[in-house]
Design a protein around this motif. Sequence first.
Motif, mmCIF file in Angstrom:
data_model
loop_
_atom_site.group_PDB
_atom_site.id
_atom_site.type_symbol
_atom_site.label_atom_id
_atom_site.label_comp_id
_atom_site.label_asym_id
_atom_site.label_seq_id
_atom_site.Cartn_x
_atom_site.Cartn_y
_atom_site.Cartn_z
ATOM 1 N N VAL A 84 -28.145 77.240 67.274
ATOM 2 C CA VAL A 84 -28.902 78.177 68.110
ATOM 3 C C VAL A 84 -29.132 79.484 67.351
ATOM 4 O O VAL A 84 -30.214 80.073 67.408
ATOM 5 C CB VAL A 84 -28.166 78.431 69.442
ATOM 6 C CG1 VAL A 84 -28.799 79.605 70.191
ATOM 7 C CG2 VAL A 84 -28.202 77.184 70.312
ATOM 8 N N LEU A 85 -28.103 79.946 66.617
ATOM 9 C CA LEU A 85 -28.251 81.173 65.833
ATOM 10 C C LEU A 85 -29.326 81.038 64.765
ATOM 11 O O LEU A 85 -29.970 82.009 64.379
ATOM 12 C CB LEU A 85 -26.921 81.542 65.175
ATOM 13 C CG LEU A 85 -25.828 82.079 66.108
ATOM 14 C CD1 LEU A 85 -24.535 82.276 65.339
ATOM 15 C CD2 LEU A 85 -26.267 83.389 66.756
ATOM 16 N N LEU A 86 -29.552 79.803 64.288
ATOM 17 C CA LEU A 86 -30.575 79.547 63.277
ATOM 18 C C LEU A 86 -31.940 79.269 63.890
ATOM 19 O O LEU A 86 -32.889 78.950 63.185
ATOM 20 C CB LEU A 86 -30.150 78.357 62.404
ATOM 21 C CG LEU A 86 -28.943 78.586 61.497
ATOM 22 C CD1 LEU A 86 -28.513 77.293 60.836
ATOM 23 C CD2 LEU A 86 -29.258 79.637 60.448
ATOM 24 N N GLY A 87 -32.018 79.370 65.229
ATOM 25 C CA GLY A 87 -33.289 79.140 65.885
ATOM 26 C C GLY A 87 -33.551 77.686 66.234
ATOM 27 O O GLY A 87 -34.671 77.324 66.602
ATOM 28 N N GLN A 88 -32.544 76.840 66.128
ATOM 29 C CA GLN A 88 -32.717 75.417 66.423
ATOM 30 C C GLN A 88 -32.419 75.137 67.890
ATOM 31 O O GLN A 88 -31.727 75.894 68.561
ATOM 32 C CB GLN A 88 -31.788 74.581 65.542
ATOM 33 C CG GLN A 88 -32.051 74.745 64.055
ATOM 34 C CD GLN A 88 -30.979 74.100 63.205
ATOM 35 O OE1 GLN A 88 -29.961 73.600 63.715
ATOM 36 N NE2 GLN A 88 -31.173 74.101 61.899
ATOM 37 N N ASP A 89 -32.950 74.024 68.360
ATOM 38 C CA ASP A 89 -32.674 73.556 69.714
ATOM 39 C C ASP A 89 -31.683 72.402 69.599
ATOM 40 O O ASP A 89 -32.039 71.321 69.116
ATOM 41 C CB ASP A 89 -33.963 73.089 70.389
ATOM 42 C CG ASP A 89 -33.760 72.757 71.867
ATOM 43 O OD1 ASP A 89 -32.613 72.421 72.245
ATOM 44 O OD2 ASP A 89 -34.733 72.823 72.630
ATOM 45 N N PRO A 90 -30.417 72.586 70.001
ATOM 46 C CA PRO A 90 -29.406 71.535 69.844
ATOM 47 C C PRO A 90 -29.734 70.252 70.582
ATOM 48 O O PRO A 90 -29.176 69.202 70.295
ATOM 49 C CB PRO A 90 -28.124 72.163 70.404
ATOM 50 C CG PRO A 90 -28.413 73.578 70.644
ATOM 51 C CD PRO A 90 -29.885 73.785 70.619
ATOM 52 N N ARG A 91 -30.629 70.321 71.555
ATOM 53 C CA ARG A 91 -31.015 69.110 72.291
ATOM 54 C C ARG A 91 -31.943 68.231 71.473
ATOM 55 O O ARG A 91 -32.242 67.111 71.860
ATOM 56 C CB ARG A 91 -31.715 69.503 73.595
ATOM 57 C CG ARG A 91 -30.854 70.306 74.546
ATOM 58 C CD ARG A 91 -31.681 70.950 75.634
ATOM 59 N NE ARG A 91 -32.648 71.897 75.102
ATOM 60 C CZ ARG A 91 -33.506 72.599 75.845
ATOM 61 N NH1 ARG A 91 -33.492 72.449 77.155
ATOM 62 N NH2 ARG A 91 -34.340 73.446 75.286
ATOM 63 N N GLY A 92 -32.368 68.753 70.315
ATOM 64 C CA GLY A 92 -33.213 67.958 69.447
ATOM 65 C C GLY A 92 -34.685 68.077 69.743
ATOM 66 O O GLY A 92 -35.516 67.491 69.063
#
Length: 385
Positions: A84-92
Amino acid sequence: MTKRPRTLSAAFVRTVNRPGVYGDGRGGRGLSLRVHRTLDGRITKTWRQRVRIEGRLTSIGLGPYPEVTLAEARQKALDNSRGVLLGQDPRGRGVPTFAEAAERTIKLHREAWKEGSPLPEQWESTFRLHAAPLLDKRVDRIESADVLRCLSPIWNSKPAAARKARHRIAAVFRWCIGRNYRPDNPVDRAVEALPKVNGNTTSHHRALPHAEVGAALRAVRGTTDTHPSAVPCVELIVLTAVRPGEARGARWDEIDMDAGVWTIPASRMKAGREFAVPLSRGALDVLGRARKLSGKSSLVFPSRTGGPLPSKAPLRVLRRAGVDSTLHGFRSSARSWMAETGVPAEVAEACLAHVPKSQVVQAYQRSDLLARRAEVMQGWNDYIG
Protein backbone atom coordinates in the motif's frame (compact mmCIF):
# COMPACT_ATOMS: atom_id res chain seq x y z
CA MET A 1 -14.30 -17.66 29.12
CA THR A 2 -11.13 -17.04 27.16
CA LYS A 3 -9.62 -13.68 28.08
CA ARG A 4 -9.25 -11.30 25.13
CA PRO A 5 -5.49 -10.63 24.69
CA ARG A 6 -3.90 -7.31 23.78
CA THR A 7 -2.09 -9.03 20.94
CA LEU A 8 -2.75 -12.45 19.49
CA SER A 9 -0.69 -15.48 20.42
CA ALA A 10 -0.46 -18.89 18.77
CA ALA A 11 -1.99 -20.52 21.87
CA PHE A 12 -4.95 -18.09 21.93
CA VAL A 13 -5.64 -18.54 18.22
CA ARG A 14 -5.59 -22.32 18.65
CA THR A 15 -7.93 -22.44 21.68
CA VAL A 16 -10.38 -19.55 21.25
CA ASN A 17 -13.91 -20.78 20.49
CA ARG A 18 -16.06 -17.77 21.38
CA PRO A 19 -17.46 -16.05 18.24
CA GLY A 20 -16.11 -12.54 17.71
CA VAL A 21 -13.38 -10.46 16.16
CA TYR A 22 -9.99 -10.48 17.88
CA GLY A 23 -7.47 -7.85 16.80
CA ASP A 24 -3.69 -8.17 16.86
CA GLY A 25 -3.13 -4.94 18.76
CA ARG A 26 -1.94 -1.50 17.72
CA GLY A 27 1.11 -2.83 15.89
CA GLY A 28 -0.86 -5.52 14.09
CA ARG A 29 -1.35 -3.57 10.82
CA GLY A 30 -5.10 -4.08 10.96
CA LEU A 31 -4.86 -7.87 11.33
CA SER A 32 -7.70 -9.67 13.11
CA LEU A 33 -8.95 -13.19 13.68
CA ARG A 34 -12.67 -13.69 13.06
CA VAL A 35 -14.25 -16.59 14.93
CA HIS A 36 -17.66 -17.75 13.64
CA ARG A 37 -20.07 -20.51 14.67
CA THR A 38 -21.81 -22.20 11.73
CA LEU A 39 -25.43 -23.42 11.73
CA ASP A 40 -24.30 -26.96 12.50
CA GLY A 41 -22.32 -25.76 15.53
CA ARG A 42 -18.82 -25.89 14.06
CA ILE A 43 -16.29 -23.14 14.85
CA THR A 44 -14.48 -21.54 11.89
CA LYS A 45 -11.63 -19.06 12.12
CA THR A 46 -10.50 -16.71 9.36
CA TRP A 47 -7.96 -13.94 9.04
CA ARG A 48 -8.87 -10.43 7.90
CA GLN A 49 -6.93 -7.22 7.53
CA ARG A 50 -8.19 -3.64 7.45
CA VAL A 51 -6.08 -1.31 5.32
CA ARG A 52 -6.64 2.11 3.83
CA ILE A 53 -6.45 1.98 0.02
CA GLU A 54 -6.74 5.28 -1.84
CA GLY A 55 -8.19 6.86 1.30
CA ARG A 56 -10.84 4.21 1.94
CA LEU A 57 -10.76 1.55 4.64
CA THR A 58 -10.90 -1.87 3.02
CA SER A 59 -11.14 -5.36 4.47
CA ILE A 60 -8.96 -8.05 2.88
CA GLY A 61 -9.26 -11.79 3.49
CA LEU A 62 -5.97 -13.53 4.33
CA GLY A 63 -7.23 -17.11 4.52
CA PRO A 64 -8.57 -19.57 7.11
CA TYR A 65 -6.94 -20.88 10.27
CA PRO A 66 -5.19 -23.36 10.70
CA GLU A 67 -4.24 -23.43 7.00
CA VAL A 68 -2.78 -19.96 7.55
CA THR A 69 -0.92 -19.70 10.86
CA LEU A 70 -0.61 -16.57 12.99
CA ALA A 71 2.97 -16.04 11.80
CA GLU A 72 1.92 -16.40 8.16
CA ALA A 73 -1.03 -14.02 8.62
CA ARG A 74 1.26 -11.42 10.19
CA GLN A 75 3.69 -11.74 7.28
CA LYS A 76 0.86 -11.30 4.78
CA ALA A 77 -0.35 -8.24 6.67
CA LEU A 78 3.18 -6.78 6.61
CA ASP A 79 3.53 -7.44 2.86
CA ASN A 80 0.16 -5.81 2.19
CA SER A 81 1.06 -2.73 4.25
CA ARG A 82 4.31 -2.34 2.38
CA GLY A 83 2.48 -2.72 -0.93
CA VAL A 84 0.00 0.00 0.00
CA LEU A 85 2.89 2.37 0.81
CA LEU A 86 4.21 1.71 -2.71
CA GLY A 87 0.85 2.56 -4.22
CA GLN A 88 -0.17 -1.04 -4.89
CA ASP A 89 -3.56 -2.61 -4.32
CA PRO A 90 -3.02 -5.78 -2.21
CA ARG A 91 -6.26 -7.22 -3.57
CA GLY A 92 -4.54 -7.51 -6.92
CA ARG A 93 -6.92 -5.20 -8.73
CA GLY A 94 -5.34 -3.32 -11.56
CA VAL A 95 -2.15 -5.38 -11.57
CA PRO A 96 -1.61 -6.40 -15.21
CA THR A 97 -0.52 -9.73 -16.61
CA PHE A 98 2.86 -9.83 -18.29
CA ALA A 99 1.14 -9.80 -21.69
CA GLU A 100 -0.76 -6.63 -20.76
CA ALA A 101 2.38 -4.99 -19.34
CA ALA A 102 4.31 -5.93 -22.49
CA GLU A 103 1.65 -4.31 -24.65
CA ARG A 104 1.83 -1.09 -22.62
CA THR A 105 5.64 -1.11 -22.70
CA ILE A 106 5.65 -1.43 -26.48
CA LYS A 107 3.12 1.39 -26.72
CA LEU A 108 5.38 3.59 -24.58
CA HIS A 109 8.46 2.86 -26.71
CA ARG A 110 6.54 3.23 -29.96
CA GLU A 111 6.62 7.01 -29.49
CA ALA A 112 10.42 6.96 -29.80
CA TRP A 113 10.54 4.49 -32.70
CA LYS A 114 10.38 5.68 -36.28
CA GLU A 115 7.06 5.42 -38.05
CA GLY A 116 6.89 2.08 -39.83
CA SER A 117 9.65 0.58 -37.65
CA PRO A 118 9.57 -3.23 -37.43
CA LEU A 119 10.48 -3.09 -33.72
CA PRO A 120 6.90 -3.39 -32.34
CA GLU A 121 6.35 -6.60 -34.27
CA GLN A 122 9.79 -7.89 -33.32
CA TRP A 123 9.15 -7.26 -29.62
CA GLU A 124 5.77 -8.98 -29.84
CA SER A 125 7.41 -11.94 -31.58
CA THR A 126 10.05 -12.16 -28.84
CA PHE A 127 7.42 -12.28 -26.12
CA ARG A 128 5.30 -14.79 -28.01
CA LEU A 129 8.23 -17.14 -28.72
CA HIS A 130 10.39 -16.74 -25.63
CA ALA A 131 8.19 -15.46 -22.82
CA ALA A 132 5.22 -17.82 -23.09
CA PRO A 133 5.47 -19.03 -19.43
CA LEU A 134 5.00 -15.43 -18.28
CA LEU A 135 2.19 -14.16 -20.51
CA ASP A 136 -0.84 -15.13 -18.43
CA LYS A 137 0.73 -14.42 -15.03
CA ARG A 138 0.21 -11.24 -13.06
CA VAL A 139 3.50 -9.34 -13.04
CA ASP A 140 3.66 -9.17 -9.25
CA ARG A 141 3.57 -12.98 -9.07
CA ILE A 142 6.37 -13.69 -11.54
CA GLU A 143 9.59 -14.99 -10.00
CA SER A 144 13.12 -15.30 -11.31
CA ALA A 145 12.51 -19.04 -11.81
CA ASP A 146 9.77 -18.20 -14.32
CA VAL A 147 12.16 -15.99 -16.29
CA LEU A 148 14.82 -18.69 -16.08
CA ARG A 149 12.44 -21.12 -17.79
CA CYS A 150 12.13 -18.63 -20.66
CA LEU A 151 15.82 -17.97 -21.18
CA SER A 152 17.40 -21.36 -20.44
CA PRO A 153 16.38 -23.12 -23.69
CA ILE A 154 17.97 -20.42 -25.90
CA TRP A 155 20.78 -19.10 -23.70
CA ASN A 156 23.56 -21.11 -25.39
CA SER A 157 21.88 -22.32 -28.56
CA LYS A 158 20.54 -18.92 -29.71
CA PRO A 159 22.61 -16.24 -27.95
CA ALA A 160 21.39 -13.37 -30.15
CA ALA A 161 17.74 -14.24 -29.52
CA ALA A 162 18.48 -14.77 -25.82
CA ARG A 163 20.11 -11.36 -25.55
CA LYS A 164 17.09 -9.66 -27.15
CA ALA A 165 14.66 -11.64 -25.01
CA ARG A 166 16.58 -10.76 -21.85
CA HIS A 167 16.61 -7.03 -22.57
CA ARG A 168 13.01 -6.87 -23.78
CA ILE A 169 11.62 -8.85 -20.84
CA ALA A 170 13.69 -6.67 -18.48
CA ALA A 171 12.22 -3.55 -20.13
CA VAL A 172 8.71 -4.75 -19.30
CA PHE A 173 9.64 -5.24 -15.65
CA ARG A 174 11.27 -1.81 -15.52
CA TRP A 175 7.93 -0.41 -16.67
CA CYS A 176 6.24 -2.43 -13.90
CA ILE A 177 8.65 -1.09 -11.27
CA GLY A 178 7.98 2.45 -12.44
CA ARG A 179 4.23 1.85 -11.97
CA ASN A 180 4.75 0.25 -8.49
CA TYR A 181 3.41 -3.11 -9.64
CA ARG A 182 6.49 -4.84 -8.21
CA PRO A 183 9.67 -3.68 -6.38
CA ASP A 184 12.34 -5.58 -8.35
CA ASN A 185 13.36 -6.95 -11.74
CA PRO A 186 13.41 -10.80 -11.70
CA VAL A 187 15.50 -10.89 -14.88
CA ASP A 188 18.64 -9.93 -12.92
CA ARG A 189 18.60 -13.00 -10.66
CA ALA A 190 17.61 -15.26 -13.53
CA VAL A 191 20.65 -14.18 -15.55
CA GLU A 192 22.92 -14.69 -12.54
CA ALA A 193 21.81 -18.33 -12.48
CA LEU A 194 22.65 -18.89 -16.15
CA PRO A 195 26.11 -20.00 -17.31
CA LYS A 196 28.49 -17.54 -18.90
CA VAL A 197 28.24 -17.95 -22.67
CA ASN A 198 31.32 -19.78 -24.01
CA GLY A 199 32.84 -19.54 -20.54
CA ASN A 200 33.43 -15.81 -20.89
CA THR A 201 33.26 -13.47 -17.96
CA THR A 202 31.48 -10.15 -18.08
CA SER A 203 32.81 -7.97 -20.92
CA HIS A 204 33.77 -4.37 -20.23
CA HIS A 205 33.13 -1.32 -22.36
CA ARG A 206 36.24 0.23 -23.89
CA ALA A 207 37.13 3.32 -21.84
CA LEU A 208 39.78 6.04 -21.69
CA PRO A 209 41.96 6.74 -18.65
CA HIS A 210 40.25 9.64 -16.91
CA ALA A 211 43.26 11.91 -17.54
CA GLU A 212 42.58 11.65 -21.30
CA VAL A 213 38.87 12.49 -21.18
CA GLY A 214 39.42 16.26 -21.27
CA ALA A 215 41.36 16.06 -24.55
CA ALA A 216 38.75 13.71 -25.98
CA LEU A 217 35.98 16.14 -25.06
CA ARG A 218 37.80 18.99 -26.82
CA ALA A 219 38.19 16.81 -29.92
CA VAL A 220 34.47 16.03 -29.84
CA ARG A 221 33.61 19.74 -29.70
CA GLY A 222 35.61 20.31 -32.87
CA THR A 223 33.67 17.63 -34.77
CA THR A 224 30.62 18.01 -36.99
CA ASP A 225 27.95 15.48 -37.90
CA THR A 226 24.98 15.23 -40.23
CA HIS A 227 22.85 15.41 -37.09
CA PRO A 228 23.65 18.81 -35.48
CA SER A 229 22.51 17.60 -32.04
CA ALA A 230 24.91 14.62 -32.01
CA VAL A 231 27.91 16.57 -30.70
CA PRO A 232 26.10 18.20 -27.71
CA CYS A 233 24.55 14.80 -26.95
CA VAL A 234 28.03 13.28 -26.61
CA GLU A 235 29.13 16.25 -24.49
CA LEU A 236 26.21 15.73 -22.11
CA ILE A 237 26.94 12.00 -21.82
CA VAL A 238 30.56 12.74 -20.89
CA LEU A 239 29.72 15.52 -18.42
CA THR A 240 26.86 13.75 -16.62
CA ALA A 241 28.02 10.09 -16.88
CA VAL A 242 24.50 9.01 -17.85
CA ARG A 243 23.86 6.04 -20.13
CA PRO A 244 23.78 6.89 -23.85
CA GLY A 245 20.14 5.89 -24.30
CA GLU A 246 19.08 8.10 -21.40
CA ALA A 247 20.73 11.10 -23.06
CA ARG A 248 19.40 10.40 -26.55
CA GLY A 249 15.85 10.15 -25.20
CA ALA A 250 16.06 13.30 -23.05
CA ARG A 251 13.04 15.61 -23.21
CA TRP A 252 12.83 19.27 -22.30
CA ASP A 253 10.01 18.70 -19.83
CA GLU A 254 12.41 16.54 -17.77
CA ILE A 255 14.92 19.37 -17.34
CA ASP A 256 14.75 22.22 -14.83
CA MET A 257 17.43 24.65 -15.96
CA ASP A 258 16.84 26.99 -13.01
CA ALA A 259 17.26 24.25 -10.42
CA GLY A 260 20.03 22.56 -12.40
CA VAL A 261 18.36 19.14 -12.27
CA TRP A 262 17.42 16.70 -15.01
CA THR A 263 14.83 14.16 -13.77
CA ILE A 264 14.81 11.01 -15.88
CA PRO A 265 11.53 9.07 -15.47
CA ALA A 266 11.59 5.48 -14.25
CA SER A 267 10.38 4.19 -17.62
CA ARG A 268 13.68 5.26 -19.22
CA MET A 269 16.05 4.12 -16.48
CA LYS A 270 17.77 0.73 -16.46
CA ALA A 271 16.84 0.13 -12.81
CA GLY A 272 13.24 1.24 -13.37
CA ARG A 273 13.51 4.06 -10.85
CA GLU A 274 13.22 7.80 -11.38
CA PHE A 275 16.66 9.41 -11.26
CA ALA A 276 17.62 13.04 -10.67
CA VAL A 277 20.78 14.08 -12.51
CA PRO A 278 22.56 17.16 -11.07
CA LEU A 279 23.61 19.47 -13.92
CA SER A 280 27.04 21.07 -13.69
CA ARG A 281 27.77 24.46 -15.21
CA GLY A 282 29.23 22.76 -18.26
CA ALA A 283 26.15 20.54 -18.67
CA LEU A 284 23.87 23.57 -18.44
CA ASP A 285 25.96 25.29 -21.12
CA VAL A 286 25.58 22.25 -23.39
CA LEU A 287 21.82 22.25 -22.85
CA GLY A 288 21.66 25.95 -23.62
CA ARG A 289 23.26 25.30 -27.00
CA ALA A 290 21.07 22.25 -27.56
CA ARG A 291 17.95 24.37 -26.96
CA LYS A 292 18.86 26.57 -29.94
CA LEU A 293 19.40 23.52 -32.14
CA SER A 294 16.23 21.65 -31.12
CA GLY A 295 13.84 24.43 -32.09
CA LYS A 296 10.27 23.57 -31.14
CA SER A 297 10.99 19.86 -30.61
CA SER A 298 10.10 18.33 -27.24
CA LEU A 299 13.28 16.27 -27.55
CA VAL A 300 16.58 17.72 -26.36
CA PHE A 301 18.51 15.97 -29.14
CA PRO A 302 16.15 15.45 -32.09
CA SER A 303 17.24 13.90 -35.36
CA ARG A 304 16.89 15.70 -38.68
CA THR A 305 13.49 14.00 -39.14
CA GLY A 306 12.26 15.12 -35.71
CA GLY A 307 12.52 11.77 -33.93
CA PRO A 308 15.06 10.74 -31.29
CA LEU A 309 18.71 10.90 -32.27
CA PRO A 310 19.83 7.57 -33.86
CA SER A 311 22.15 5.52 -31.67
CA LYS A 312 24.85 5.51 -34.35
CA ALA A 313 25.10 9.31 -34.56
CA PRO A 314 26.93 9.90 -31.22
CA LEU A 315 29.19 6.91 -31.94
CA ARG A 316 30.03 8.42 -35.32
CA VAL A 317 31.08 11.63 -33.57
CA LEU A 318 33.55 9.67 -31.42
CA ARG A 319 35.04 7.93 -34.44
CA ARG A 320 35.42 11.20 -36.37
CA ALA A 321 37.05 12.78 -33.31
CA GLY A 322 39.50 9.86 -33.09
CA VAL A 323 38.34 8.94 -29.58
CA ASP A 324 39.10 5.31 -28.66
CA SER A 325 36.24 4.79 -26.21
CA THR A 326 32.65 3.69 -26.27
CA LEU A 327 29.98 6.10 -25.08
CA HIS A 328 29.34 3.86 -22.09
CA GLY A 329 33.08 3.83 -21.42
CA PHE A 330 32.95 7.44 -20.19
CA ARG A 331 30.95 6.20 -17.19
CA SER A 332 33.90 3.95 -16.32
CA SER A 333 36.31 6.86 -16.77
CA ALA A 334 34.24 9.02 -14.41
CA ARG A 335 33.98 6.20 -11.87
CA SER A 336 37.78 5.71 -11.90
CA TRP A 337 38.30 9.44 -11.30
CA MET A 338 35.86 9.33 -8.36
CA ALA A 339 37.70 6.38 -6.82
CA GLU A 340 41.08 8.08 -7.13
CA THR A 341 39.85 11.39 -5.73
CA GLY A 342 38.34 9.86 -2.60
CA VAL A 343 34.63 10.06 -3.43
CA PRO A 344 32.82 7.64 -1.06
CA ALA A 345 31.72 4.47 -2.84
CA GLU A 346 28.02 4.97 -2.07
CA VAL A 347 28.13 8.49 -3.53
CA ALA A 348 30.06 7.36 -6.62
CA GLU A 349 27.63 4.51 -7.26
CA ALA A 350 24.70 6.89 -6.81
CA CYS A 351 26.26 9.25 -9.40
CA LEU A 352 26.04 6.40 -11.93
CA ALA A 353 22.48 5.46 -10.88
CA HIS A 354 23.65 2.06 -9.69
CA VAL A 355 21.15 0.39 -7.36
CA PRO A 356 22.76 -1.36 -4.34
CA LYS A 357 22.48 -5.14 -4.65
CA SER A 358 21.92 -5.47 -0.90
CA GLN A 359 18.26 -5.04 -0.01
CA VAL A 360 19.35 -3.88 3.45
CA VAL A 361 21.41 -1.06 1.92
CA GLN A 362 18.47 -0.15 -0.34
CA ALA A 363 16.12 -0.03 2.64
CA TYR A 364 18.29 2.30 4.69
CA GLN A 365 19.66 4.49 1.90
CA ARG A 366 16.79 6.98 2.15
CA SER A 367 18.50 9.88 0.35
CA ASP A 368 19.49 10.01 -3.29
CA LEU A 369 22.46 12.18 -2.17
CA LEU A 370 21.59 14.82 -4.76
CA ALA A 371 23.51 17.68 -3.11
CA ARG A 372 26.62 15.55 -2.65
CA ARG A 373 26.36 14.21 -6.20
CA ALA A 374 26.08 17.76 -7.52
CA GLU A 375 29.44 18.59 -5.90
CA VAL A 376 31.06 15.49 -7.39
CA MET A 377 29.75 16.08 -10.90
CA GLN A 378 30.84 19.74 -10.82
CA GLY A 379 34.28 18.49 -9.80
CA TRP A 380 34.26 16.09 -12.75
CA ASN A 381 33.20 18.98 -15.02
CA ASP A 382 36.08 21.16 -13.73
CA TYR A 383 38.57 18.30 -14.16
CA ILE A 384 37.76 17.54 -17.81
CA GLY A 385 37.01 21.15 -18.80
